[in-house]
Scaffold this active site. Structure first.
Site, PDB file in Angstrom:
ATOM      1  NE  ARG A  59      -2.459  -1.544   3.333  1.00 10.18           N
ATOM      2  CZ  ARG A  59      -2.441  -2.844   3.659  1.00 10.18           C
ATOM      3  NH1 ARG A  59      -3.022  -3.724   2.869  1.00 10.18           N
ATOM      4  NH2 ARG A  59      -1.852  -3.261   4.755  1.00 10.18           N
ATOM      5  CD  GLU A  96       0.536  -8.359  18.519  1.00  4.69           C
ATOM      6  OE1 GLU A  96       0.138  -7.750  17.509  1.00  4.69           O
ATOM      7  OE2 GLU A  96      -0.166  -8.607  19.507  1.00  4.69           O
TER       8      GLU A  96
HETATM    9  P1  AMP Z   1       3.538  -1.534  11.767  1.00  3.95           P
HETATM   10  O1  AMP Z   1       4.755  -2.268  11.302  1.00  3.95           O
HETATM   11  O2  AMP Z   1       2.895  -2.170  12.966  1.00  3.95           O
HETATM   12  O3  AMP Z   1       3.787  -0.057  11.928  1.00  3.95           O
HETATM   13  O4  AMP Z   1       2.441  -1.702  10.621  1.00  3.95           O
HETATM   14  C1  AMP Z   1       2.467  -0.909   9.484  1.00  3.95           C
HETATM   15  C2  AMP Z   1       2.096  -1.664   8.251  1.00  3.95           C
HETATM   16  O5  AMP Z   1       0.981  -2.507   8.452  1.00  3.95           O
HETATM   17  C3  AMP Z   1       1.714  -0.697   7.156  1.00  3.95           C
HETATM   18  O6  AMP Z   1       2.334  -1.144   5.959  1.00  3.95           O
HETATM   19  C4  AMP Z   1       0.205  -0.762   7.067  1.00  3.95           C
HETATM   20  O7  AMP Z   1      -0.204  -0.834   5.728  1.00  3.95           O
HETATM   21  C5  AMP Z   1      -0.189  -2.006   7.831  1.00  3.95           C
HETATM   22  N1  AMP Z   1      -1.165  -1.775   8.910  1.00  3.95           N
HETATM   23  C6  AMP Z   1      -0.956  -2.003  10.238  1.00  3.95           C
HETATM   24  N2  AMP Z   1      -2.048  -1.741  10.960  1.00  3.95           N
HETATM   25  C7  AMP Z   1      -2.976  -1.296  10.092  1.00  3.95           C
HETATM   26  C8  AMP Z   1      -4.327  -0.831  10.224  1.00  3.95           C
HETATM   27  N3  AMP Z   1      -4.945  -0.753  11.409  1.00  3.95           N
HETATM   28  N4  AMP Z   1      -4.981  -0.426   9.116  1.00  3.95           N
HETATM   29  C9  AMP Z   1      -4.362  -0.465   7.903  1.00  3.95           C
HETATM   30  N5  AMP Z   1      -3.103  -0.911   7.705  1.00  3.95           N
HETATM   31  C10 AMP Z   1      -2.415  -1.318   8.779  1.00  3.95           C
END
Ligand code: AMP
Length: 172
Positions: A59, A96
């Site tokens: 995305r 996680e």
């Molecule tokens: P993180 O590594 O936990 O910061 O997760 C970020 C990645 O996961 C990004 O590439 C987002 O596209 C996706 N992502 C994580 N949580 C969400 C959410 N609640 N809604 C949409 N995309 C998410």
């Protein structure tokens, strides 16, 4: 920016139970709203003058490639494992539950190139942090990170290098 929240759909338990997925697609569908969302990032990138914009699969590719094209900058895809042809440089990072990996092509950019990492959303920061480390590992000069949406309660920005630029547009 706050007014754009009504165009972000929340989908419960996607892609797995417990996650409230923020669906930005209704903004991309509408050129006026997409432009409104991207304008601050365009300005920021024009000021910070990177040599390249790196987008995180998948995305993150949407906004990163659109900005790179508009600002006449190079675009570098950061991808999940085994997607990029030829020699790659990779980095493993913790999720996680379990591990994941990001890769870029070797020689994607000249050493010390100024690079900004872009993704659609900052949650725990694990993905963006790994992407930033990957840029550094490949010899780039990481100047910062930018996101369309930030889930502030998860404190993801604490996992990013605080000396660098960390920008997000819509905060929850
Ligand atoms: P993180 O590594 O936990 O910061 O997760 C970020 C990645 O996961 C990004 O590439 C987002 O596209 C996706 N992502 C994580 N949580 C969400 C959410 N609640 N809604 C949409 N995309 C998410």
């Amino acid at each position: 920016m706050e007014n754009l929240k009504k165009y972000i759909n929340e989908i419960k338990d996607f892609p797995k139970e417990g996650i409230i997925f923020k669906d930005i697609n209704p903004i991309y569908k509408d050129p006026k709203r997409w432009n409104e969302l991207m304008l601050p990032l365009q300005k920021l990138i024009s000021i910070s003058k990177p040599d390249y914009i790196a987008g995180i699969e998948s995305r993150g590719f949407i906004s990163a490639s659109a900005l790179a094209f508009k600002l006449e900058l190079g675009f570098i895809p950061i991808r999940k494992p085994n997607k990029l042809p030829g020699r790659v440089i990779g980095i493993n990072y913790k999720l996680e539950y379990g591990e994941d990996r990001l890769e870029i092509q070797q020689n994607s950019f000249e050493k010390e190139s100024k690079i900004i990492v872009i993704d659609d959303l900052l949650a725990t920061g694990g993905t963006a942090s790994a992407a930033g480390k990957l840029i550094t590992k490949a010899g780039g000069n990481l100047i910062g990170y930018a996101f369309l949406v930030e889930l502030t309660k998860l404190n993801g920005r604490n996992n990013l290098d605080c000396k660098l630029l960390v920008e997000s547009l819509i905060k929850y």
